[in-house]
Design a protein around this motif. Structure first.
Motif, PDB file in Angstrom:
ATOM      1  N   HIS A  11       0.810  -1.223   0.000  1.00  0.00           N
ATOM      2  CA  HIS A  11       0.000   0.000   0.000  1.00  0.00           C
ATOM      3  C   HIS A  11       0.847   1.278   0.000  1.00  0.00           C
ATOM      4  O   HIS A  11       0.297   2.364  -0.202  1.00  0.00           O
ATOM      5  CB  HIS A  11      -0.931   0.030   1.213  1.00  0.00           C
ATOM      6  CG  HIS A  11      -1.937  -1.069   1.241  1.00  0.00           C
ATOM      7  ND1 HIS A  11      -2.767  -1.367   0.170  1.00  0.00           N
ATOM      8  CD2 HIS A  11      -2.249  -1.968   2.223  1.00  0.00           C
ATOM      9  CE1 HIS A  11      -3.532  -2.394   0.492  1.00  0.00           C
ATOM     10  NE2 HIS A  11      -3.247  -2.766   1.727  1.00  0.00           N
ATOM     11  N   ALA A  12       2.147   1.160   0.256  1.00  0.00           N
ATOM     12  CA  ALA A  12       2.989   2.350   0.323  1.00  0.00           C
ATOM     13  C   ALA A  12       3.057   3.030  -1.038  1.00  0.00           C
ATOM     14  O   ALA A  12       3.271   2.383  -2.068  1.00  0.00           O
ATOM     15  CB  ALA A  12       4.384   1.976   0.799  1.00  0.00           C
ATOM     16  N   LEU A  13       2.895   4.350  -1.033  1.00  0.00           N
ATOM     17  CA  LEU A  13       2.829   5.155  -2.254  1.00  0.00           C
ATOM     18  C   LEU A  13       4.105   5.978  -2.417  1.00  0.00           C
ATOM     19  O   LEU A  13       5.053   5.854  -1.634  1.00  0.00           O
ATOM     20  CB  LEU A  13       1.600   6.056  -2.197  1.00  0.00           C
ATOM     21  CG  LEU A  13       0.266   5.304  -2.118  1.00  0.00           C
ATOM     22  CD1 LEU A  13      -0.820   6.201  -1.559  1.00  0.00           C
ATOM     23  CD2 LEU A  13      -0.114   4.766  -3.485  1.00  0.00           C
ATOM     24  N   TYR A  14       4.139   6.831  -3.417  1.00  0.00           N
ATOM     25  CA  TYR A  14       5.349   7.590  -3.733  1.00  0.00           C
ATOM     26  C   TYR A  14       5.797   8.478  -2.581  1.00  0.00           C
ATOM     27  O   TYR A  14       6.974   8.479  -2.209  1.00  0.00           O
ATOM     28  CB  TYR A  14       5.101   8.435  -4.992  1.00  0.00           C
ATOM     29  CG  TYR A  14       6.263   9.349  -5.347  1.00  0.00           C
ATOM     30  CD1 TYR A  14       7.492   8.825  -5.761  1.00  0.00           C
ATOM     31  CD2 TYR A  14       6.128  10.739  -5.271  1.00  0.00           C
ATOM     32  CE1 TYR A  14       8.558   9.648  -6.093  1.00  0.00           C
ATOM     33  CE2 TYR A  14       7.187  11.573  -5.597  1.00  0.00           C
ATOM     34  CZ  TYR A  14       8.399  11.030  -6.000  1.00  0.00           C
ATOM     35  OH  TYR A  14       9.457  11.846  -6.319  1.00  0.00           O
ATOM     36  N   ASP A  15       4.877   9.242  -2.003  1.00  0.00           N
ATOM     37  CA  ASP A  15       5.266  10.231  -1.006  1.00  0.00           C
ATOM     38  C   ASP A  15       4.623  10.018   0.358  1.00  0.00           C
ATOM     39  O   ASP A  15       4.621  10.897   1.203  1.00  0.00           O
ATOM     40  CB  ASP A  15       4.957  11.636  -1.499  1.00  0.00           C
ATOM     41  CG  ASP A  15       3.482  11.846  -1.806  1.00  0.00           C
ATOM     42  OD1 ASP A  15       2.705  10.876  -1.691  1.00  0.00           O
ATOM     43  OD2 ASP A  15       3.107  12.976  -2.157  1.00  0.00           O
ATOM     44  N   THR A  16       4.082   8.830   0.576  1.00  0.00           N
ATOM     45  CA  THR A  16       3.492   8.520   1.877  1.00  0.00           C
ATOM     46  C   THR A  16       3.327   7.016   2.015  1.00  0.00           C
ATOM     47  O   THR A  16       3.272   6.279   1.026  1.00  0.00           O
ATOM     48  CB  THR A  16       2.115   9.196   2.045  1.00  0.00           C
ATOM     49  OG1 THR A  16       1.644   8.977   3.383  1.00  0.00           O
ATOM     50  CG2 THR A  16       1.096   8.645   1.071  1.00  0.00           C
ATOM     51  N   GLY A  42      -3.141  -4.433  -4.252  1.00  0.00           N
ATOM     52  CA  GLY A  42      -1.813  -3.839  -4.175  1.00  0.00           C
ATOM     53  C   GLY A  42      -1.771  -2.498  -4.863  1.00  0.00           C
ATOM     54  O   GLY A  42      -1.088  -2.313  -5.873  1.00  0.00           O
ATOM     55  N   ASP A  43      -2.486  -1.521  -4.305  1.00  0.00           N
ATOM     56  CA  ASP A  43      -2.633  -0.232  -4.976  1.00  0.00           C
ATOM     57  C   ASP A  43      -1.329   0.549  -5.044  1.00  0.00           C
ATOM     58  O   ASP A  43      -1.034   1.198  -6.047  1.00  0.00           O
ATOM     59  CB  ASP A  43      -3.715   0.607  -4.283  1.00  0.00           C
ATOM     60  CG  ASP A  43      -3.425   0.855  -2.805  1.00  0.00           C
ATOM     61  OD1 ASP A  43      -2.858  -0.043  -2.140  1.00  0.00           O
ATOM     62  OD2 ASP A  43      -3.778   1.941  -2.317  1.00  0.00           O
ATOM     63  N   GLY A  44      -0.527   0.491  -3.984  1.00  0.00           N
ATOM     64  CA  GLY A  44       0.730   1.218  -4.002  1.00  0.00           C
ATOM     65  C   GLY A  44       1.690   0.671  -5.032  1.00  0.00           C
ATOM     66  O   GLY A  44       2.330   1.430  -5.779  1.00  0.00           O
ATOM     67  N   THR A  45       1.800  -0.646  -5.104  1.00  0.00           N
ATOM     68  CA  THR A  45       2.679  -1.265  -6.091  1.00  0.00           C
ATOM     69  C   THR A  45       2.242  -0.912  -7.502  1.00  0.00           C
ATOM     70  O   THR A  45       3.065  -0.584  -8.365  1.00  0.00           O
ATOM     71  CB  THR A  45       2.681  -2.789  -5.910  1.00  0.00           C
ATOM     72  OG1 THR A  45       2.856  -3.117  -4.535  1.00  0.00           O
ATOM     73  CG2 THR A  45       3.792  -3.426  -6.723  1.00  0.00           C
ATOM     74  N   ALA A  46       0.949  -0.951  -7.754  1.00  0.00           N
ATOM     75  CA  ALA A  46       0.432  -0.608  -9.081  1.00  0.00           C
ATOM     76  C   ALA A  46       0.745   0.841  -9.430  1.00  0.00           C
ATOM     77  O   ALA A  46       1.160   1.149 -10.554  1.00  0.00           O
ATOM     78  CB  ALA A  46      -1.075  -0.852  -9.130  1.00  0.00           C
ATOM     79  N   SER A  47       0.562   1.744  -8.469  1.00  0.00           N
ATOM     80  CA  SER A  47       0.816   3.161  -8.727  1.00  0.00           C
ATOM     81  C   SER A  47       2.289   3.442  -8.972  1.00  0.00           C
ATOM     82  O   SER A  47       2.653   4.202  -9.877  1.00  0.00           O
ATOM     83  CB  SER A  47       0.327   4.005  -7.538  1.00  0.00           C
ATOM     84  OG  SER A  47      -1.065   3.865  -7.369  1.00  0.00           O
ATOM     85  N   LEU A  48       3.158   2.827  -8.179  1.00  0.00           N
ATOM     86  CA  LEU A  48       4.584   3.094  -8.281  1.00  0.00           C
ATOM     87  C   LEU A  48       5.205   2.524  -9.558  1.00  0.00           C
ATOM     88  O   LEU A  48       6.260   2.996  -9.982  1.00  0.00           O
ATOM     89  CB  LEU A  48       5.311   2.524  -7.062  1.00  0.00           C
ATOM     90  CG  LEU A  48       5.092   3.274  -5.750  1.00  0.00           C
ATOM     91  CD1 LEU A  48       5.598   2.465  -4.573  1.00  0.00           C
ATOM     92  CD2 LEU A  48       5.778   4.631  -5.794  1.00  0.00           C
ATOM     93  N   THR A  49       4.587   1.522 -10.144  1.00  0.00           N
ATOM     94  CA  THR A  49       5.145   0.894 -11.346  1.00  0.00           C
ATOM     95  C   THR A  49       4.307   1.170 -12.594  1.00  0.00           C
ATOM     96  O   THR A  49       4.568   0.592 -13.652  1.00  0.00           O
ATOM     97  CB  THR A  49       5.272  -0.626 -11.144  1.00  0.00           C
ATOM     98  OG1 THR A  49       3.975  -1.183 -10.919  1.00  0.00           O
ATOM     99  CG2 THR A  49       6.173  -0.945  -9.956  1.00  0.00           C
TER     100      THR A  49
END
Length: 303
Positions: A118-123, A159-166
């Motif tokens: 769930h970890a995102l780019y800036d949080t 896995g929203d953070g992983t999807a966003s980061l990649t």
């Protein structure tokens, strides 16, 4: 043989705020050691700062490393980022990296923590501070250990953070199969998302997995698979909405390892989610998951 990555820093004192409990990580290792199975433990180094900054906002990395994370970000994470938590997440990210390196030698290896999807780019968010899956995938590619990485996420939560980061990367492919109505409410877009209805049981779950995973591995042709092996699809999980039995979870994990290893590819797992009032029961699910995957790995020859 189970090659498992563990560090004393995976444990942390109970947080001053929030409900997350860290005691399962110690219990997992105790159960593995008492299982009688062949186990080799490996201790990771802390993840280098530049590896974290290659995926996350350098300002956010600085906040975590100096324990100056703003209160609103800590609320999203679910607990305060103390000095111990800062050290912990550096080691858990190093742990997934080490598990990937071990998998490339032994076929399969496990990190006994992490899966912080769930970890995102800036949080951070949802009990996740840094995204070890994205960090490891990015580093494998950056230093030439892999040209393509497939991340298979079977936690009950997307896995929203992983999807966003990649997002937008052709060299990192993400697959998330999760409970559609569960956290996060606002889903990201993985390369392949399969949202399951509440109450999905063993048979329907395994049918859905068999429909998508073999075709995905064949089409992506990854050099390594990173597997978020959360056990929270379990029918009794406190934060889950699916209805897998313990036998269903084991069948899932064996199936994932078999689909990867029969193609001559390595697979590294991260612990992922698992929640309940009885920490020993939750730890038991995680331990059985890793032991099942290690046993399945022995059916295949060396890489």
């Amino acid at each position: 043989m189970l090659h498992v990555v563990h560090h004393v820093d995976y444990m942390a004192p109970p947080p001053e705020r929030g409900t997350f409990r860290f005691d399962k990580y110690q219990l997992v290792m105790r159960l593995l050691r008492e299982s009688g199975a062949a186990i080799t433990e490996h201790a990771p180094e802390p993840c280098p700062r530049e590896w974290l900054e290659a995926v996350h906002d350098p300002d956010y990395v600085e906040q975590v490393l100096t324990q100056t994370v703003p209160r609103e970000k800590e609320r999203r994470i679910g607990f305060p980022v103390t000095a111990h938590i800062s050290q912990r997440v550096q080691h858990t990210n190093g742990g997934t990296w080490l598990a990937a390196q071990l998998a490339m030698r032994h076929g399969y290896a496990a990190n006994s923590a992490a899966g912080s999807h769930h970890a995102l780019y800036d949080t951070g968010a949802g009990y996740c501070v840094f995204n070890d899956l994205a960090v490891t995938a990015n580093r494998l590619i950056a230093q030439g250990d892999a040209a393509r990485v497939l991340i298979v996420d079977l936690d009950v939560h997307q896995g929203d953070g992983t999807a966003s980061l990649t997002a937008g990367r052709e060299d990192i492919v993400t697959f998330s199969m999760h409970a559609q109505k569960n956290f996060p409410v606002r889903k990201a877009r993985s390369d392949l998302d399969v949202g399951l209805p509440d109450g999905t049981d063993d048979a329907a779950y395994l049918e859905a997995l068999a429909q998508h995973l073999p075709r995905l591995v064949a089409s992506v042709q990854p050099d390594i698979v990173l597997y978020q092996a959360g056990v929270d699809p379990y029918e009794g999980d406190r934060l889950g909405r699916l209805s897998l039995t313990g036998e269903g979870l084991e069948a899932r994990d064996r199936y994932v390892v078999a689909q990867v290893r029969q193609r001559g590819l390595p697979i590294a797992s991260a612990l992922g989610g698992g929640y309940g009032q009885d920490s020993a029961e939750v730890a038991g699910r995680h331990a059985r998951s890793m032991l099942a995957m290690a046993e399945e790995n022995t059916r295949f020859g060396p890489l």
